[in-house]
Motif scaffolding. Structure first.
Motif, PDB file in Angstrom:
ATOM      1  N   GLU A  89       0.834  -1.205   0.000  1.00  0.00           N
ATOM      2  CA  GLU A  89       0.000   0.000   0.000  1.00  0.00           C
ATOM      3  C   GLU A  89       0.867   1.253   0.000  1.00  0.00           C
ATOM      4  O   GLU A  89       0.581   2.221  -0.715  1.00  0.00           O
ATOM      5  N   ALA A  90       1.957   1.227   0.777  1.00  0.00           N
ATOM      6  CA  ALA A  90       2.853   2.387   0.824  1.00  0.00           C
ATOM      7  C   ALA A  90       3.625   2.539  -0.481  1.00  0.00           C
ATOM      8  O   ALA A  90       3.810   3.657  -0.983  1.00  0.00           O
ATOM      9  N   GLY A  91       4.071   1.404  -1.047  1.00  0.00           N
ATOM     10  CA  GLY A  91       4.887   1.467  -2.255  1.00  0.00           C
ATOM     11  C   GLY A  91       4.092   1.799  -3.509  1.00  0.00           C
ATOM     12  O   GLY A  91       4.531   2.598  -4.345  1.00  0.00           O
ATOM     13  N   PHE A  92       2.904   1.208  -3.649  1.00  0.00           N
ATOM     14  CA  PHE A  92       2.096   1.399  -4.849  1.00  0.00           C
ATOM     15  C   PHE A  92       0.975   2.429  -4.662  1.00  0.00           C
ATOM     16  O   PHE A  92       0.305   2.797  -5.622  1.00  0.00           O
ATOM     17  N   ARG A  93       0.752   2.834  -3.388  1.00  0.00           N
ATOM     18  CA  ARG A  93      -0.327   3.765  -3.054  1.00  0.00           C
ATOM     19  C   ARG A  93      -1.671   3.253  -3.571  1.00  0.00           C
ATOM     20  O   ARG A  93      -2.445   3.992  -4.192  1.00  0.00           O
ATOM     21  N   SER A  94      -1.899   1.975  -3.318  1.00  0.00           N
ATOM     22  CA  SER A  94      -3.132   1.334  -3.783  1.00  0.00           C
ATOM     23  C   SER A  94      -3.698   0.455  -2.673  1.00  0.00           C
ATOM     24  O   SER A  94      -3.104  -0.569  -2.314  1.00  0.00           O
ATOM     25  N   GLY A  95      -4.825   0.873  -2.130  1.00  0.00           N
ATOM     26  CA  GLY A  95      -5.470   0.081  -1.092  1.00  0.00           C
ATOM     27  C   GLY A  95      -5.988  -1.249  -1.625  1.00  0.00           C
ATOM     28  O   GLY A  95      -5.932  -2.270  -0.930  1.00  0.00           O
ATOM     29  N   LYS A  96      -6.473  -1.254  -2.874  1.00  0.00           N
ATOM     30  CA  LYS A  96      -7.009  -2.493  -3.450  1.00  0.00           C
ATOM     31  C   LYS A  96      -5.913  -3.533  -3.639  1.00  0.00           C
ATOM     32  O   LYS A  96      -6.085  -4.711  -3.324  1.00  0.00           O
ATOM     33  N   LEU A  97      -4.747  -3.099  -4.165  1.00  0.00           N
ATOM     34  CA  LEU A  97      -3.633  -4.030  -4.349  1.00  0.00           C
ATOM     35  C   LEU A  97      -3.131  -4.534  -2.998  1.00  0.00           C
ATOM     36  O   LEU A  97      -2.781  -5.709  -2.853  1.00  0.00           O
ATOM     37  N   ALA A  98      -3.143  -3.658  -2.004  1.00  0.00           N
ATOM     38  CA  ALA A  98      -2.734  -4.057  -0.660  1.00  0.00           C
ATOM     39  C   ALA A  98      -3.648  -5.137  -0.111  1.00  0.00           C
ATOM     40  O   ALA A  98      -3.191  -6.106   0.518  1.00  0.00           O
ATOM     41  N   THR A  99      -4.937  -4.992  -0.356  1.00  0.00           N
ATOM     42  CA  THR A  99      -5.896  -5.999   0.112  1.00  0.00           C
ATOM     43  C   THR A  99      -5.660  -7.338  -0.575  1.00  0.00           C
ATOM     44  O   THR A  99      -5.682  -8.398   0.059  1.00  0.00           O
ATOM     45  N   VAL A 100      -5.396  -7.299  -1.889  1.00  0.00           N
ATOM     46  CA  VAL A 100      -5.115  -8.532  -2.641  1.00  0.00           C
ATOM     47  C   VAL A 100      -3.880  -9.225  -2.078  1.00  0.00           C
ATOM     48  O   VAL A 100      -3.873 -10.443  -1.862  1.00  0.00           O
ATOM     49  N   VAL A 101      -2.830  -8.443  -1.831  1.00  0.00           N
ATOM     50  CA  VAL A 101      -1.594  -9.021  -1.294  1.00  0.00           C
ATOM     51  C   VAL A 101      -1.815  -9.583   0.103  1.00  0.00           C
ATOM     52  O   VAL A 101      -1.355 -10.684   0.432  1.00  0.00           O
ATOM     53  N   GLY A 102      -2.526  -8.832   0.940  1.00  0.00           N
ATOM     54  CA  GLY A 102      -2.801  -9.311   2.293  1.00  0.00           C
ATOM     55  C   GLY A 102      -3.568 -10.618   2.286  1.00  0.00           C
ATOM     56  O   GLY A 102      -3.247 -11.557   3.026  1.00  0.00           O
ATOM     57  N   LEU A 103      -4.582 -10.696   1.429  1.00  0.00           N
ATOM     58  CA  LEU A 103      -5.361 -11.936   1.326  1.00  0.00           C
ATOM     59  C   LEU A 103      -4.508 -13.077   0.775  1.00  0.00           C
ATOM     60  O   LEU A 103      -4.657 -14.233   1.191  1.00  0.00           O
ATOM     61  N   ALA A 104      -3.592 -12.763  -0.171  1.00  0.00           N
ATOM     62  CA  ALA A 104      -2.695 -13.788  -0.706  1.00  0.00           C
ATOM     63  C   ALA A 104      -1.771 -14.327   0.382  1.00  0.00           C
ATOM     64  O   ALA A 104      -1.530 -15.539   0.470  1.00  0.00           O
ATOM     65  N   VAL A 105      -1.269 -13.430   1.224  1.00  0.00           N
ATOM     66  CA  VAL A 105      -0.402 -13.849   2.328  1.00  0.00           C
ATOM     67  C   VAL A 105      -1.170 -14.731   3.316  1.00  0.00           C
ATOM     68  O   VAL A 105      -0.686 -15.791   3.745  1.00  0.00           O
ATOM     69  N   ALA A 106      -2.366 -14.278   3.683  1.00  0.00           N
ATOM     70  CA  ALA A 106      -3.179 -15.075   4.605  1.00  0.00           C
ATOM     71  C   ALA A 106      -3.503 -16.437   4.002  1.00  0.00           C
ATOM     72  O   ALA A 106      -3.450 -17.470   4.684  1.00  0.00           O
ATOM     73  N   LEU A 107      -3.827 -16.448   2.699  1.00  0.00           N
ATOM     74  CA  LEU A 107      -4.137 -17.707   2.027  1.00  0.00           C
ATOM     75  C   LEU A 107      -2.925 -18.632   2.014  1.00  0.00           C
ATOM     76  O   LEU A 107      -3.054 -19.839   2.252  1.00  0.00           O
ATOM     77  N   SER A 108      -1.743 -18.073   1.751  1.00  0.00           N
ATOM     78  CA  SER A 108      -0.537 -18.906   1.742  1.00  0.00           C
ATOM     79  C   SER A 108      -0.312 -19.543   3.106  1.00  0.00           C
ATOM     80  O   SER A 108       0.092 -20.712   3.204  1.00  0.00           O
ATOM     81  N   VAL A 366       3.989 -12.800  -3.918  1.00  0.00           N
ATOM     82  CA  VAL A 366       4.018 -11.747  -2.906  1.00  0.00           C
ATOM     83  C   VAL A 366       5.421 -11.152  -2.793  1.00  0.00           C
ATOM     84  O   VAL A 366       5.592  -9.934  -2.673  1.00  0.00           O
ATOM     85  N   PHE A 367       6.456 -12.016  -2.846  1.00  0.00           N
ATOM     86  CA  PHE A 367       7.839 -11.534  -2.766  1.00  0.00           C
ATOM     87  C   PHE A 367       8.136 -10.516  -3.865  1.00  0.00           C
ATOM     88  O   PHE A 367       8.795  -9.498  -3.620  1.00  0.00           O
ATOM     89  N   VAL A 368       7.685 -10.801  -5.085  1.00  0.00           N
ATOM     90  CA  VAL A 368       7.930  -9.883  -6.200  1.00  0.00           C
ATOM     91  C   VAL A 368       7.309  -8.524  -5.903  1.00  0.00           C
ATOM     92  O   VAL A 368       7.964  -7.475  -6.038  1.00  0.00           O
ATOM     93  N   LEU A 369       6.052  -8.503  -5.468  1.00  0.00           N
ATOM     94  CA  LEU A 369       5.365  -7.236  -5.199  1.00  0.00           C
ATOM     95  C   LEU A 369       6.002  -6.480  -4.026  1.00  0.00           C
ATOM     96  O   LEU A 369       6.130  -5.245  -4.067  1.00  0.00           O
ATOM     97  N   VAL A 370       6.418  -7.206  -2.994  1.00  0.00           N
ATOM     98  CA  VAL A 370       7.030  -6.560  -1.833  1.00  0.00           C
ATOM     99  C   VAL A 370       8.365  -5.919  -2.215  1.00  0.00           C
ATOM    100  O   VAL A 370       8.668  -4.774  -1.830  1.00  0.00           O
ATOM    101  N   ASN A 371       9.179  -6.617  -3.009  1.00  0.00           N
ATOM    102  CA  ASN A 371      10.459  -6.049  -3.438  1.00  0.00           C
ATOM    103  C   ASN A 371      10.262  -4.843  -4.342  1.00  0.00           C
ATOM    104  O   ASN A 371      10.979  -3.841  -4.221  1.00  0.00           O
ATOM    105  N   VAL A 372       9.281  -4.912  -5.252  1.00  0.00           N
ATOM    106  CA  VAL A 372       8.992  -3.763  -6.117  1.00  0.00           C
ATOM    107  C   VAL A 372       8.509  -2.579  -5.280  1.00  0.00           C
ATOM    108  O   VAL A 372       8.870  -1.421  -5.545  1.00  0.00           O
ATOM    109  N   ALA A 373       7.705  -2.851  -4.249  1.00  0.00           N
ATOM    110  CA  ALA A 373       7.237  -1.782  -3.362  1.00  0.00           C
ATOM    111  C   ALA A 373       8.409  -1.083  -2.688  1.00  0.00           C
ATOM    112  O   ALA A 373       8.442   0.155  -2.589  1.00  0.00           O
ATOM    113  N   LEU A 374       9.410  -1.849  -2.238  1.00  0.00           N
ATOM    114  CA  LEU A 374      10.579  -1.241  -1.599  1.00  0.00           C
ATOM    115  C   LEU A 374      11.378  -0.413  -2.612  1.00  0.00           C
ATOM    116  O   LEU A 374      11.867   0.670  -2.278  1.00  0.00           O
ATOM    117  N   ILE A 375      11.510  -0.906  -3.840  1.00  0.00           N
ATOM    118  CA  ILE A 375      12.204  -0.149  -4.886  1.00  0.00           C
ATOM    119  C   ILE A 375      11.518   1.204  -5.095  1.00  0.00           C
ATOM    120  O   ILE A 375      12.164   2.258  -5.162  1.00  0.00           O
TER     121      ILE A 375
END
Length: 411
Positions: A89-108, A366-375
């Motif tokens: 959410e901080a890296g992409f400034r997208s609440g919707k993408l953050a929700t998708v990632v959060g749900l993906a993490v919980a699902l994993s 999730v790793f790909v999105l998290v690393n891109v967010a940090l970049i």
């Protein structure tokens, strides 16, 4: 006035308790990392990579290392539950993408816990003559009750179990190298040539080996319950990765030395083969350790998934009821119960190998999105508070290695 203040305080929603120190958090990380992956999947990894299985674990460790350091920075920038969602959410400034990632993490976490629960029930079935499905449900239910008990209590239980399962891996290594008959390979046979088709098998096995490392990232999701996260999170993440890597490579090598590779590749309980010629008491003792190790993975993944759902609900991305925290235990009670129900359904619907592969793929995404967010955060060069920092090359390599390993699923 005092009465009004008291009334106002009591109206505030309950929050999570900051109670985890570096040793507890490291044991939490090891507890969720070391477990069913190494206890169950060594045989499957050997079936794919042959004598080069230890190399597959080394490759998986390298892939994990870059992203681990990215998590170390991000978890000190944003020490909250549902960490990955907050980072995206901080890296992409997208609440919707953050929700998708959060749900993906919980699902994993829930898929991984389901795989581990199936493994635990399989070990238990050898000791208790009960239907496999019933044993699986019992394992998940008991671990759910412990998770509801309290973060300090549940992590302390997990920490004690973690010490037992680490002791089990050390026992396998010592027995495999020093006491069992060397019926397997020589060390030189485990060094792969620099070129050849064997690297396809090593790559495919690395995706399975990666499942054994899944867990360190879960530490970010209890950051809201960590004392002094800026100092504690990086140390605990690095210690977890180093200790787990050493244990995995040593254990896999010991098993390959002690056990014929054809026998190993066809086994659902590969580590027990090291003790095939050991006294019965030693065989039974290790079987109990294996059960404990797999059960521990269920508990810690359950803790992680419930904190992700809580964190998303607390920030308004999921129904507010999932952010309900028990006044007595200060644990996310509704989120934990929801996680327990989903895990039970998954255990009854899918086999362990499918669950393991799906977990690895979800986590790599999730790793790909998290690393891109940090970049993206680093490129903005915004004024930052004091936190742990890594060079830009770290998240860049985190993206590249995660994408490459994800691609091995289609080789």
């Amino acid at each position: 006035m005092k009465q009004a203040q008291s009334s106002s305080a009591s109206a505030q929603p309950e929050k999570l308790r900051r109670a985890l120190t570096t040793p507890l958090l490291t044991l939490y990380g090891l507890g969720v990392t070391v477990g069913a992956g190494i206890y169950v999947l060594v045989g499957t990894t050997a079936a794919e990579a042959g004598p080069y299985a230890p190399v597959s674990f080394l490759i998986a460790a390298i892939v994990v290392a870059f992203t681990a350091f990215s998590y170390a920075e991000l978890s000190t920038r944003y020490p909250v539950s549902a960490g990955e969602a907050a980072y995206v959410e901080a890296g992409f400034r997208s609440g919707k993408l953050a929700t998708v990632v959060g749900l993906a993490v919980a699902l994993s976490g829930m898929v991984s816990a389901a795989a581990v629960a199936i493994g635990a029930a399989s070990y238990l079935h050898g000791l208790i003559a009960a239907p496999h499905a019933l044993l699986t449900i019992a394992v998940v239910t008991v671990m759910g009750l412990i998770a509801l008990w309290g973060i300090t209590q549940s992590v302390m239980v997990a920490a004690i179990i973690t010490l037992i399962e680490i002791g089990g891996l050390i026992f396998v290594s010592v027995w495999g190298f020093g006491f069992s008959d060397p019926l397997g390979l020589d060390f030189v046979d485990m060094i792969p040539p620099l070129t050849g088709p064997h690297w396809i098998g090593i790559g495919a096995a690395s995706l399975l080996a990666f499942f054994a490392f899944v867990g360190f990232e879960d530490m970010a999701n209890v950051a809201e319950e960590v004392k002094d996260p800026v100092a504690t999170m990086p140390k605990a993440i690095v210690l977890t990765l180093i200790i787990a890597s050493i244990l995995y490579i040593a254990t896999t090598t010991a098993v390959l030395v002690a056990v014929p590779i054809d026998t190993l590749a066809n086994s659902a309980a590969p580590l027990s083969l090291v003790f095939a010629s050991a006294p019965v008491a030693i065989q039974q003792s290790f079987a109990i350790i294996a059960i404990v190790a797999t059960v521990n993975g269920v508990l810690i993944q359950m803790i992680m998934a419930s904190r992700v759902l809580y964190g998303l609900a607390d920030r308004g991305h999921l129904p507010a009821v999932l952010a309900t925290v028990s006044h007595r235990t200060q644990t996310p009670v509704v989120a934990t119960l929801a996680v327990v129900c989903v895990i039970i359904l998954l255990t009854l619907a899918l086999p362990i190998d499918a669950l393991a592969e799906r977990t690895s793929q979800i986590v790599l995404f999730v790793f790909v999105l998290v690393n891109v967010a940090l970049i993206r955060l680093k490129l903005r060069r915004e004024k930052e508070k004091d936190h742990f920092k890594v060079p830009m090359i770290v998240p860049v390599f985190g993206v590249l290695t995660s994408v490459l390993l994800f691609g091995t699923a289609w080789l």
